[in-house]
Scaffold this motif. Sequence first.
Motif, PDB file in Angstrom:
ATOM      1  N   ALA A 120       0.235  16.659   6.409  1.00  0.00           N
ATOM      2  CA  ALA A 120      -0.144  16.695   7.825  1.00  0.00           C
ATOM      3  C   ALA A 120      -0.889  15.416   8.216  1.00  0.00           C
ATOM      4  O   ALA A 120      -0.640  14.824   9.276  1.00  0.00           O
ATOM      5  CB  ALA A 120      -1.009  17.915   8.107  1.00  0.00           C
ATOM      6  N   ALA A 121      -1.791  14.965   7.332  1.00  0.00           N
ATOM      7  CA  ALA A 121      -2.559  13.738   7.628  1.00  0.00           C
ATOM      8  C   ALA A 121      -1.616  12.529   7.687  1.00  0.00           C
ATOM      9  O   ALA A 121      -1.746  11.669   8.565  1.00  0.00           O
ATOM     10  CB  ALA A 121      -3.641  13.531   6.570  1.00  0.00           C
ATOM     11  N   ALA A 122      -0.646  12.495   6.758  1.00  0.00           N
ATOM     12  CA  ALA A 122       0.307  11.373   6.736  1.00  0.00           C
ATOM     13  C   ALA A 122       1.145  11.373   8.009  1.00  0.00           C
ATOM     14  O   ALA A 122       1.455  10.319   8.566  1.00  0.00           O
ATOM     15  CB  ALA A 122       1.199  11.470   5.506  1.00  0.00           C
ATOM     16  N   ALA A 123       1.491  12.572   8.494  1.00  0.00           N
ATOM     17  CA  ALA A 123       2.332  12.670   9.699  1.00  0.00           C
ATOM     18  C   ALA A 123       1.579  12.147  10.917  1.00  0.00           C
ATOM     19  O   ALA A 123       2.149  11.411  11.733  1.00  0.00           O
ATOM     20  CB  ALA A 123       2.765  14.113   9.916  1.00  0.00           C
ATOM     21  N   SER A 124       0.278  12.473  11.027  1.00  0.00           N
ATOM     22  CA  SER A 124      -0.423  11.989  12.232  1.00  0.00           C
ATOM     23  C   SER A 124      -0.620  10.475  12.157  1.00  0.00           C
ATOM     24  O   SER A 124      -0.601   9.788  13.170  1.00  0.00           O
ATOM     25  CB  SER A 124      -1.738  12.732  12.475  1.00  0.00           C
ATOM     26  N   ASP A 170       0.840  -1.199   0.000  1.00  0.00           N
ATOM     27  CA  ASP A 170       0.000   0.000   0.000  1.00  0.00           C
ATOM     28  C   ASP A 170       0.878   1.253   0.000  1.00  0.00           C
ATOM     29  O   ASP A 170       2.032   1.212   0.419  1.00  0.00           O
ATOM     30  CB  ASP A 170      -0.890   0.014   1.247  1.00  0.00           C
ATOM     31  N   LEU A 171       0.269   2.351  -0.419  1.00  0.00           N
ATOM     32  CA  LEU A 171       0.986   3.632  -0.461  1.00  0.00           C
ATOM     33  C   LEU A 171       1.592   3.954   0.914  1.00  0.00           C
ATOM     34  O   LEU A 171       0.918   3.814   1.938  1.00  0.00           O
ATOM     35  CB  LEU A 171      -0.004   4.743  -0.867  1.00  0.00           C
ATOM     36  N   ASN A 216      -2.390  12.492  -2.672  1.00  0.00           N
ATOM     37  CA  ASN A 216      -2.851  11.333  -1.892  1.00  0.00           C
ATOM     38  C   ASN A 216      -1.912  11.083  -0.730  1.00  0.00           C
ATOM     39  O   ASN A 216      -0.707  11.340  -0.830  1.00  0.00           O
ATOM     40  CB  ASN A 216      -2.829  10.064  -2.748  1.00  0.00           C
ATOM     41  N   TYR A 217      -2.464  10.559   0.344  1.00  0.00           N
ATOM     42  CA  TYR A 217      -1.637  10.113   1.478  1.00  0.00           C
ATOM     43  C   TYR A 217      -2.106   8.722   1.896  1.00  0.00           C
ATOM     44  O   TYR A 217      -3.217   8.305   1.541  1.00  0.00           O
ATOM     45  CB  TYR A 217      -1.703  11.114   2.638  1.00  0.00           C
ATOM     46  N   PRO A 218      -1.280   7.994   2.656  1.00  0.00           N
ATOM     47  CA  PRO A 218      -1.652   6.624   3.035  1.00  0.00           C
ATOM     48  C   PRO A 218      -2.945   6.613   3.843  1.00  0.00           C
ATOM     49  O   PRO A 218      -3.126   7.447   4.733  1.00  0.00           O
ATOM     50  CB  PRO A 218      -0.480   6.157   3.897  1.00  0.00           C
ATOM     51  N   PHE A 219      -3.822   5.693   3.519  1.00  0.00           N
ATOM     52  CA  PHE A 219      -5.087   5.554   4.253  1.00  0.00           C
ATOM     53  C   PHE A 219      -4.890   4.529   5.362  1.00  0.00           C
ATOM     54  O   PHE A 219      -4.428   3.416   5.124  1.00  0.00           O
ATOM     55  CB  PHE A 219      -6.196   5.116   3.286  1.00  0.00           C
TER      56      PHE A 219
END
Length: 410
Positions: A286-290, A224-225, A238-241
Amino acid sequence: MQENREFDIILWGATGFTGKLVAEYLYKTYGNTPDLKWAMAARNTEKLEKVRDEVADDTIPIIIADSKNEQSLIELSKRTKVVCTTVGPYDQYGSLLVKVCVENDCHYCDLTGEVPWMVKMINLYHDMASSKKLKIVHTCGFDSIPSDMGVYFMQQQAKAKTGHYAKQIDMRVKAFKGGISGGTYASLAGMIENAEEDKSIYGILNNPYSLNPEGEQYGPDQKDLQKVVFDKVSDSWNYPFVMAGINTKVVRRSNALMDYEYGKEFRYSESAMTGKGISNRMKATAAAASMAMLMLAKPGTFLKRVVDKKTPKPGEGPSKEERENGFYDMRLYTRLHDDTTVIGKVTGDKDPGYGSTSKMLAEVAIALAKDELSDTYGLLTPSVAMGDALLKRLQDNAGLTFTYDINEST
Ligand SMILES: NC(=O)c1ccc[n+]([C@@H]2O[C@H](COP(=O)([O-])OP(=O)(O)OC[C@H]3O[C@@H](n4cnc5c(N)ncnc54)[C@H](OP(=O)(O)O)[C@@H]3O)[C@@H](O)[C@H]2O)c1
């Protein structure tokens, strides 16, 4: 062998954060009638009576069962057609229940997203459950019903409209609003702790096909990403889900269990999208970092102590207001046999992890107890276990919508 069971469903874990929501939904939606005979179970009588007073009435029977007491679980599984369990972390409390359900001819559904534990259960019980014509179904919440049933829906539609299944589906989470519970955090933390103790578990987590049957754990999909990228499919950053590591494996298991009906070359991916432009790139970062913080909070680290402090404890989770105001919107970029693309959509009302999840799990339990389902058995995914019957229940009762082509719909 299931005829004359006292109950259709026993909900085990009714005193927990999610279990209480499932009980509340069952009571509000179906009440207590001969059409659906159900009971609430947990390990602590006083707590269970209190929860029953809050969400139902005393006509709903209560049953005491503890994960450490096998006899209590055997009795539970002998009294009902389906055990629906929210007692987690499942790796910690769930194995004996799967065993006794299979041994005592009882269907089963849960909310686990703990892939290594699912692999263990598949290896131990798939064959026995299959020969005894039982449906044991993991991942019946936000992971992985919207993904698994979304792919099922798109593939059924593609086949009906074009005569062929789609070659590839890329699910992109467009938007969602919701929080996390103590039980979910404990399950995630438990999985990381186990993997730190036994590094081979990372092999399971990193193999895109680890939920496929033994000897079939390979295919065209990659990991996955893992980072922020500009994604051509969705024309967006896109960021990892966070759920991709579970959902993508479940979708691939569905294809494998259906004898690769979508084709051995079928490809599936998941990530989350924010949009174009620099501000959306920053949002994705920011979402990927959290998300990375959660994953990197390994036992004994300072980061783990910080994350532990900031996350809810077992029994806690998003408030009623947060649940009511939550939602999700997922897009399924579907590449058809002729290389044209249609964009499908799956949405859910309420927050994904609890408001929506509790409805999905309850509807799964009812489908297993009441609906006419395919004759596929074993340790199954939601779509393989329940197919059209579940699709209908999710849309009629659980607040989900499924759209094949958003350009054609209003
Ligand atoms: N897939 C999804 O989308 C999704 C969504 C939500 C939750 N989940 C999963 O569901 C599970 C529950 O989450 P939660 O937040 O509801 O957890 P929770 O509030 O901590 O509830 C856990 C439940 O397990 C019970 N329990 C603990 N130890 C037990 C034992 N030895 N015997 C019998 N029961 C025992 C607790 O009983 P007491 O009340 O007596 O402590 C409680 O009823 C977690 O694994 C979580 O990851 C998944």
